[in-house]
Write a protein that holds these residues in place. Sequence first.
Motif, PDB file in Angstrom:
ATOM      1  N   ALA A 197       0.496 -11.847 -10.697  1.00  0.00           N
ATOM      2  CA  ALA A 197      -0.466 -11.597  -9.617  1.00  0.00           C
ATOM      3  C   ALA A 197      -1.784 -11.047 -10.149  1.00  0.00           C
ATOM      4  CB  ALA A 197       0.140 -10.634  -8.601  1.00  0.00           C
ATOM      5  N   SER A 198      -1.687 -10.145 -11.136  1.00  0.00           N
ATOM      6  CA  SER A 198      -2.896  -9.516 -11.672  1.00  0.00           C
ATOM      7  C   SER A 198      -3.725 -10.487 -12.502  1.00  0.00           C
ATOM      8  CB  SER A 198      -2.526  -8.287 -12.518  1.00  0.00           C
ATOM      9  OG  SER A 198      -1.768  -8.645 -13.656  1.00  0.00           O
ATOM     10  N   GLN A 199      -3.077 -11.504 -13.067  1.00  0.00           N
ATOM     11  CA  GLN A 199      -3.799 -12.518 -13.835  1.00  0.00           C
ATOM     12  C   GLN A 199      -4.576 -13.466 -12.918  1.00  0.00           C
ATOM     13  OE1 GLN A 199      -0.618 -14.335 -16.086  1.00  0.00           O
ATOM     14  NE2 GLN A 199      -1.046 -13.105 -17.899  1.00  0.00           N
ATOM     15  N   ILE A 200      -4.018 -13.716 -11.726  1.00  0.00           N
ATOM     16  CA  ILE A 200      -4.592 -14.720 -10.831  1.00  0.00           C
ATOM     17  C   ILE A 200      -5.534 -14.112  -9.800  1.00  0.00           C
ATOM     18  CG2 ILE A 200      -4.034 -16.457  -9.079  1.00  0.00           C
ATOM     19  CD1 ILE A 200      -1.319 -16.818 -10.486  1.00  0.00           C
ATOM     20  N   GLY A 201      -5.156 -12.931  -9.267  1.00  0.00           N
ATOM     21  CA  GLY A 201      -5.811 -12.381  -8.098  1.00  0.00           C
ATOM     22  C   GLY A 201      -7.200 -11.819  -8.330  1.00  0.00           C
ATOM     23  N   THR A 202      -8.045 -11.943  -7.309  1.00  0.00           N
ATOM     24  CA  THR A 202      -9.374 -11.355  -7.307  1.00  0.00           C
ATOM     25  C   THR A 202      -9.326  -9.990  -6.636  1.00  0.00           C
ATOM     26  OG1 THR A 202     -10.236 -13.599  -6.992  1.00  0.00           O
ATOM     27  CG2 THR A 202     -11.791 -11.774  -6.715  1.00  0.00           C
ATOM     28  N   ARG A 203      -8.662  -9.954  -5.473  1.00  0.00           N
ATOM     29  CA  ARG A 203      -8.512  -8.708  -4.727  1.00  0.00           C
ATOM     30  C   ARG A 203      -7.086  -8.631  -4.186  1.00  0.00           C
ATOM     31  NH1 ARG A 203     -12.716  -8.157  -0.554  1.00  0.00           N
ATOM     32  NH2 ARG A 203     -14.012  -9.226  -2.078  1.00  0.00           N
ATOM     33  N   PHE A 204      -6.704  -7.447  -3.735  1.00  0.00           N
ATOM     34  CA  PHE A 204      -5.333  -7.246  -3.285  1.00  0.00           C
ATOM     35  C   PHE A 204      -5.298  -6.472  -1.972  1.00  0.00           C
ATOM     36  CE2 PHE A 204      -6.298  -3.226  -5.237  1.00  0.00           C
ATOM     37  CZ  PHE A 204      -5.614  -2.297  -4.471  1.00  0.00           C
ATOM     38  N   TYR A 205      -4.196  -6.663  -1.261  1.00  0.00           N
ATOM     39  CA  TYR A 205      -3.826  -5.821  -0.118  1.00  0.00           C
ATOM     40  C   TYR A 205      -2.360  -5.471  -0.293  1.00  0.00           C
ATOM     41  CZ  TYR A 205      -8.152  -7.101   2.259  1.00  0.00           C
ATOM     42  OH  TYR A 205      -9.476  -7.268   2.600  1.00  0.00           O
ATOM     43  N   ILE A 206      -2.027  -4.201  -0.132  1.00  0.00           N
ATOM     44  CA  ILE A 206      -0.633  -3.772  -0.218  1.00  0.00           C
ATOM     45  C   ILE A 206      -0.094  -3.581   1.189  1.00  0.00           C
ATOM     46  CG2 ILE A 206       0.950  -1.950  -0.955  1.00  0.00           C
ATOM     47  CD1 ILE A 206      -0.840  -1.439  -3.348  1.00  0.00           C
ATOM     48  N   ILE A 207       1.056  -4.208   1.454  1.00  0.00           N
ATOM     49  CA  ILE A 207       1.740  -4.086   2.738  1.00  0.00           C
ATOM     50  C   ILE A 207       2.979  -3.219   2.545  1.00  0.00           C
ATOM     51  CG2 ILE A 207       2.974  -5.356   4.541  1.00  0.00           C
ATOM     52  CD1 ILE A 207       1.131  -7.727   3.966  1.00  0.00           C
ATOM     53  N   ASP A 208       3.139  -2.232   3.405  1.00  0.00           N
ATOM     54  CA  ASP A 208       4.291  -1.335   3.340  1.00  0.00           C
ATOM     55  C   ASP A 208       4.845  -1.152   4.753  1.00  0.00           C
ATOM     56  OD1 ASP A 208       6.055   0.410   1.874  1.00  0.00           O
ATOM     57  OD2 ASP A 208       5.021   2.103   2.807  1.00  0.00           O
ATOM     58  N   ASP A 209       6.079  -1.586   4.945  1.00  0.00           N
ATOM     59  CA  ASP A 209       6.746  -1.469   6.246  1.00  0.00           C
ATOM     60  C   ASP A 209       5.901  -2.074   7.367  1.00  0.00           C
ATOM     61  OD1 ASP A 209       8.861  -0.823   7.911  1.00  0.00           O
ATOM     62  OD2 ASP A 209       8.153   1.221   8.302  1.00  0.00           O
ATOM     63  N   GLY A 210       5.354  -3.257   7.105  1.00  0.00           N
ATOM     64  CA  GLY A 210       4.623  -3.990   8.122  1.00  0.00           C
ATOM     65  C   GLY A 210       3.235  -3.483   8.417  1.00  0.00           C
ATOM     66  N   VAL A 211       2.681  -2.643   7.527  1.00  0.00           N
ATOM     67  CA  VAL A 211       1.351  -2.076   7.714  1.00  0.00           C
ATOM     68  C   VAL A 211       0.534  -2.282   6.442  1.00  0.00           C
ATOM     69  CG1 VAL A 211       0.033   0.041   8.175  1.00  0.00           C
ATOM     70  CG2 VAL A 211       2.258  -0.313   9.289  1.00  0.00           C
ATOM     71  N   THR A 212      -0.732  -2.678   6.583  1.00  0.00           N
ATOM     72  CA  THR A 212      -1.632  -2.745   5.437  1.00  0.00           C
ATOM     73  C   THR A 212      -2.051  -1.322   5.071  1.00  0.00           C
ATOM     74  OG1 THR A 212      -2.501  -4.839   6.291  1.00  0.00           O
ATOM     75  CG2 THR A 212      -3.729  -3.785   4.522  1.00  0.00           C
ATOM     76  N   VAL A 213      -1.667  -0.884   3.861  1.00  0.00           N
ATOM     77  CA  VAL A 213      -1.865   0.525   3.502  1.00  0.00           C
ATOM     78  C   VAL A 213      -2.894   0.749   2.399  1.00  0.00           C
ATOM     79  CG1 VAL A 213       0.431   1.241   4.253  1.00  0.00           C
ATOM     80  CG2 VAL A 213       0.107   0.426   1.910  1.00  0.00           C
ATOM     81  N   HIS A 214      -3.238  -0.288   1.657  1.00  0.00           N
ATOM     82  CA  HIS A 214      -4.169  -0.091   0.532  1.00  0.00           C
ATOM     83  C   HIS A 214      -4.783  -1.432   0.170  1.00  0.00           C
ATOM     84  CE1 HIS A 214      -6.024   1.939  -2.729  1.00  0.00           C
ATOM     85  NE2 HIS A 214      -5.192   1.567  -3.696  1.00  0.00           N
ATOM     86  N   SER A 215      -6.020  -1.413  -0.318  1.00  0.00           N
ATOM     87  CA  SER A 215      -6.685  -2.656  -0.703  1.00  0.00           C
ATOM     88  C   SER A 215      -7.774  -2.363  -1.717  1.00  0.00           C
ATOM     89  CB  SER A 215      -7.291  -3.342   0.528  1.00  0.00           C
ATOM     90  OG  SER A 215      -8.314  -2.536   1.089  1.00  0.00           O
ATOM     91  N   GLY A 216      -8.263  -3.421  -2.367  1.00  0.00           N
ATOM     92  CA  GLY A 216      -9.337  -3.259  -3.337  1.00  0.00           C
ATOM     93  C   GLY A 216      -9.381  -4.408  -4.314  1.00  0.00           C
ATOM     94  N   ALA A 217     -10.152  -4.215  -5.380  1.00  0.00           N
ATOM     95  CA  ALA A 217     -10.250  -5.223  -6.440  1.00  0.00           C
ATOM     96  C   ALA A 217      -9.013  -5.142  -7.333  1.00  0.00           C
ATOM     97  CB  ALA A 217     -11.510  -5.001  -7.260  1.00  0.00           C
ATOM     98  N   MET A 218      -8.509  -6.280  -7.758  1.00  0.00           N
ATOM     99  CA  MET A 218      -7.296  -6.300  -8.582  1.00  0.00           C
ATOM    100  C   MET A 218      -7.485  -5.521  -9.877  1.00  0.00           C
ATOM    101  SD  MET A 218      -4.161  -7.180  -8.787  1.00  0.00           S
ATOM    102  CE  MET A 218      -3.820  -8.482  -7.606  1.00  0.00           C
TER     103      MET A 218
END
Length: 235
Positions: A197-218
Amino acid sequence: MENLLELKKVEAFVQHYHILHDISFEVPKGEVTVLLGRNGAGKTTTLRTIMGLNRVSEGSISFKGESIVGRTTFDIANSGIGYVPEDQGIFGGLTVGENLRVAMKKEDEKTTERLEWILELFPDLKKFWKKEGGQLSGGQKQMLSIARAYVNENDLLLIDEPSKGLAPIMVDKVTESIQQMKEQTTIVLVEQNFMMASQIGTRFYIIDDGVTVHSGAMDELKEDKQSMKKYLGIS
């Protein structure tokens, strides 16, 4: 930068279970957005909800500036979204060639050019053109699943767990293929393999228990050891 896809405070159920509670993220055109999180966090449900396979109970989903909430999966796919499901979704009783022909929305010059390009990217598919999908290896099935989504002129590809169950050499091949595809289309990637994922991705969103909890540049997440341990279990 123009956003191709936007989800705002999306909630969704799977049968009677409230799986998505507050999913919000944006997908800029021309980038690879990665959805991360532990197993069961709601990542696959998010992709299925985008495709209309789960009903949105609250919130909004817009694609190219228009709402796709309530539309059929057929209509959503026809609007320009390709979907590579976690279980690959190929037809085991059809040959490689037949799987690709069935997936084509039309057989024109552009489609033929994309098919030729994808067969260069995945030479195994060309080699086993007349072999039934059910007889392919796990890696070859994944290649076929990705090829089926890419062969049409889609603006966006949703790819769910492409490395799941694959040998390391095949993971490398699939990683390389998606890196080449991202030069030509926008991608939303769900992936448990953080290195991939880190090789391919530009940015990320972390989902935890059905909620978006964190995001940013990979690139930032790679250095954020605390978040990686807290949300992904990576130490």
